[in-house]
Design a protein around this motif. Sequence first.
Motif, short mmCIF file in Angstrom:
data_model
loop_
_atom_site.label_atom_id
_atom_site.label_comp_id
_atom_site.label_asym_id
_atom_site.label_seq_id
_atom_site.Cartn_x
_atom_site.Cartn_y
_atom_site.Cartn_z
N ILE A 104 0.84 -1.20 0.00
CA ILE A 104 0.00 0.00 0.00
C ILE A 104 0.88 1.25 0.00
O ILE A 104 0.60 2.23 -0.70
N GLY A 105 1.95 1.21 0.78
CA GLY A 105 2.87 2.34 0.81
C GLY A 105 3.47 2.63 -0.55
O GLY A 105 3.60 3.79 -0.96
N MET A 106 3.84 1.59 -1.30
CA MET A 106 4.43 1.77 -2.62
C MET A 106 3.42 2.32 -3.61
O MET A 106 3.76 3.13 -4.49
N ILE A 107 2.16 1.89 -3.49
CA ILE A 107 1.11 2.42 -4.36
C ILE A 107 0.98 3.92 -4.17
O ILE A 107 0.93 4.69 -5.13
N TRP A 108 0.94 4.36 -2.91
CA TRP A 108 0.80 5.79 -2.62
C TRP A 108 2.07 6.56 -2.95
O TRP A 108 2.02 7.71 -3.40
N LEU A 109 3.21 5.93 -2.75
CA LEU A 109 4.47 6.58 -3.10
C LEU A 109 4.53 6.87 -4.59
O LEU A 109 4.88 7.96 -5.03
N ALA A 110 4.14 5.88 -5.39
CA ALA A 110 4.17 6.03 -6.85
C ALA A 110 3.11 7.01 -7.32
O ALA A 110 3.35 7.81 -8.24
N ALA A 111 1.93 6.95 -6.72
CA ALA A 111 0.81 7.76 -7.21
C ALA A 111 1.08 9.25 -7.12
O ALA A 111 0.69 10.02 -8.01
N ASN A 112 1.73 9.70 -6.06
CA ASN A 112 1.87 11.14 -5.86
C ASN A 112 3.24 11.69 -6.25
O ASN A 112 3.52 12.85 -6.04
N ILE A 121 8.92 13.77 -15.35
CA ILE A 121 7.63 14.42 -15.63
C ILE A 121 6.77 13.56 -16.54
O ILE A 121 5.59 13.33 -16.26
N PHE A 122 7.35 13.04 -17.62
CA PHE A 122 6.58 12.25 -18.58
C PHE A 122 6.06 10.95 -17.96
O PHE A 122 4.87 10.62 -18.08
N LEU A 123 6.93 10.21 -17.28
CA LEU A 123 6.51 8.94 -16.69
C LEU A 123 5.45 9.15 -15.61
O LEU A 123 4.50 8.37 -15.50
N SER A 124 5.62 10.20 -14.82
CA SER A 124 4.65 10.45 -13.75
C SER A 124 3.27 10.75 -14.32
O SER A 124 2.25 10.32 -13.77
N VAL A 125 3.23 11.50 -15.43
CA VAL A 125 1.94 11.81 -16.05
C VAL A 125 1.31 10.56 -16.63
O VAL A 125 0.10 10.32 -16.47
N MET A 126 2.08 9.73 -17.31
CA MET A 126 1.53 8.52 -17.90
C MET A 126 0.93 7.61 -16.83
O MET A 126 -0.19 7.08 -16.98
N ALA A 127 1.65 7.43 -15.71
CA ALA A 127 1.18 6.55 -14.65
C ALA A 127 -0.04 7.12 -13.93
O ALA A 127 -1.07 6.45 -13.79
N THR A 128 0.08 8.37 -13.49
CA THR A 128 -0.98 8.95 -12.67
C THR A 128 -2.21 9.29 -13.48
O THR A 128 -3.34 9.03 -13.06
N ASN A 129 -2.02 9.88 -14.66
CA ASN A 129 -3.18 10.27 -15.46
C ASN A 129 -3.97 9.07 -15.96
O ASN A 129 -5.18 9.15 -16.15
N THR A 130 -3.30 7.95 -16.17
CA THR A 130 -4.01 6.74 -16.57
C THR A 130 -4.99 6.32 -15.49
O THR A 130 -6.16 6.01 -15.77
N MET A 131 -4.55 6.35 -14.23
CA MET A 131 -5.43 5.97 -13.13
C MET A 131 -6.50 7.04 -12.88
O MET A 131 -7.62 6.72 -12.45
N VAL A 132 -6.19 8.31 -13.16
CA VAL A 132 -7.18 9.38 -13.02
C VAL A 132 -8.32 9.18 -14.02
O VAL A 132 -9.50 9.26 -13.67
N VAL A 133 -7.97 8.92 -15.28
CA VAL A 133 -9.00 8.71 -16.31
C VAL A 133 -9.81 7.46 -15.99
O VAL A 133 -11.05 7.45 -16.09
N TYR A 134 -9.14 6.40 -15.58
CA TYR A 134 -9.84 5.17 -15.21
C TYR A 134 -10.78 5.42 -14.03
O TYR A 134 -11.91 4.91 -13.99
N GLY A 135 -10.32 6.24 -13.06
CA GLY A 135 -11.16 6.57 -11.92
C GLY A 135 -12.41 7.35 -12.31
O GLY A 135 -13.49 7.15 -11.75
#
Length: 469
Positions: free
Chosen positions: A36-44, A296-310
């Motif tokens: 869970i910690g790694m999920i939140w670490l990566a997400a933000n 910047i690019f990798l963070s957007v790809m990872a986070t924005n994918t989950m944002v759109v899915y959400g």
Amino acid sequence: MSNTARKNLYRRLESHLESNNEDAGPARGTLGTGRIGMIWLAANLVVTTLLTGTLFIPGVSFLTALGMIVLGTVIGAIVLTLIGNIGTRTGLPTMAATRGAFGLRGSLLPVFANVIILMGWSWVQAMLAGITVNYLVESLTGFSSPILFAVLCQTLVVTLAIFGHEGIAKVEPWMAILILTIMAYVFFVAFTTFSPAEYASIPVDESHGLTTITVLDIVIATAISWTVLSADFNRLAKSSKAGILGSGLGYVASTVLAMTLGLTALSFVILSGGEATAFDPTVIVASFGAPLAIVIFLSVMATNTMVVYGMVTSVINARPQLRLKFLPTALILGAVSIIGATWFGLLNQFTDFLVVIGAFFVPVFAIMIADYYLIKRRAYMNDILRTTGGSYWYRGGVNWSAVVSWIVGAVASYLLTYVWVSPVGATIPAFIVTFVLYTLLNLSTRSRFTGHSREHLGETITIDVVENQ
């Protein structure tokens, strides 16, 4: 390919997508504290959090900004973990859990606000990714079109949200390790070039209109913006302890690191004699090169994918009886997110965007915390899964005391921000006002919930997630 074959392929694809769709029903998680910690670490570890740190310098001193980043993140994490724990204990995602306080129909209010906010986040992050990619392409080829690259980045995000959201979720921890490595490189360059004392001595420019309290409010608003997904993530936790510790430590670490990186990077630009342009990725990429652009690019790809899915799952689960299909909903919302990525004027109002998030959701989360932990005594019944009737139908499906409390809290947040500027900020007073008002309006109903089962709502439903620890 014949029409029949094409239709069969579409049906198989749609079936696959819907089988992977997390519905609004309860789910039993299996993840421990570390995962869970790694999920939140990566997400933000995301570009918007990083660039939020650039907003503070030279409006306040480096040390003041750093202190408020830590304090605001810890305060925000308390709200985030309390909402996340509702997800762990009930198995419900955040927006589904709002039915307990707002009613089966009244919950559409925060759901609608959630979709709007998530859409705004997807636009902002796509624009920032587009600007970054455009900067690199222009430096190599001379071709420049930020809007084109923003659209291309968001198109990739939508494609990943539809076809690859599970893959993104699995590789996010590894992406976090790569991002942390590059961040360490940036910190190394920054603090071996200039001493900590030089960063602390950067003159404050009061014309920016920032104060210690406004910085604190912005940092807390960042946490509030992530809390809309806290129960979604934390219902994957196998216990309350794992969810609270994992999300708390992961969120605090990622936010402090990302904001401090933005603060340090722009301070480095100032000390190097550059122009202090906040919330512009090209300014800091110019100083640290391609490695920071990769972050910047990798963070957007990872986070924005989950944002759109959400966004998609929020719309589908808002009214389950409508039986909205995943793929058409994803395509429609995806198209809106791609078109909106061309609205670059939003970047100039990012601080106001954070204020809007606070005004919308600080009252919502104050109500949810008061309702679950005080009024409902840490227990939601299976009636919360119904579409009509039951304990959470209130009056016509709406708990009007929650709606009134939400309106009062939102108005208080606005007034304390723009009309009667509060010496202690707007976020904390708005939370307290909403929390107290909702509790007082519903205290008489507390006895109705004595003795209700505190069991997980989805005892027979399990989310099988493989832990790689």
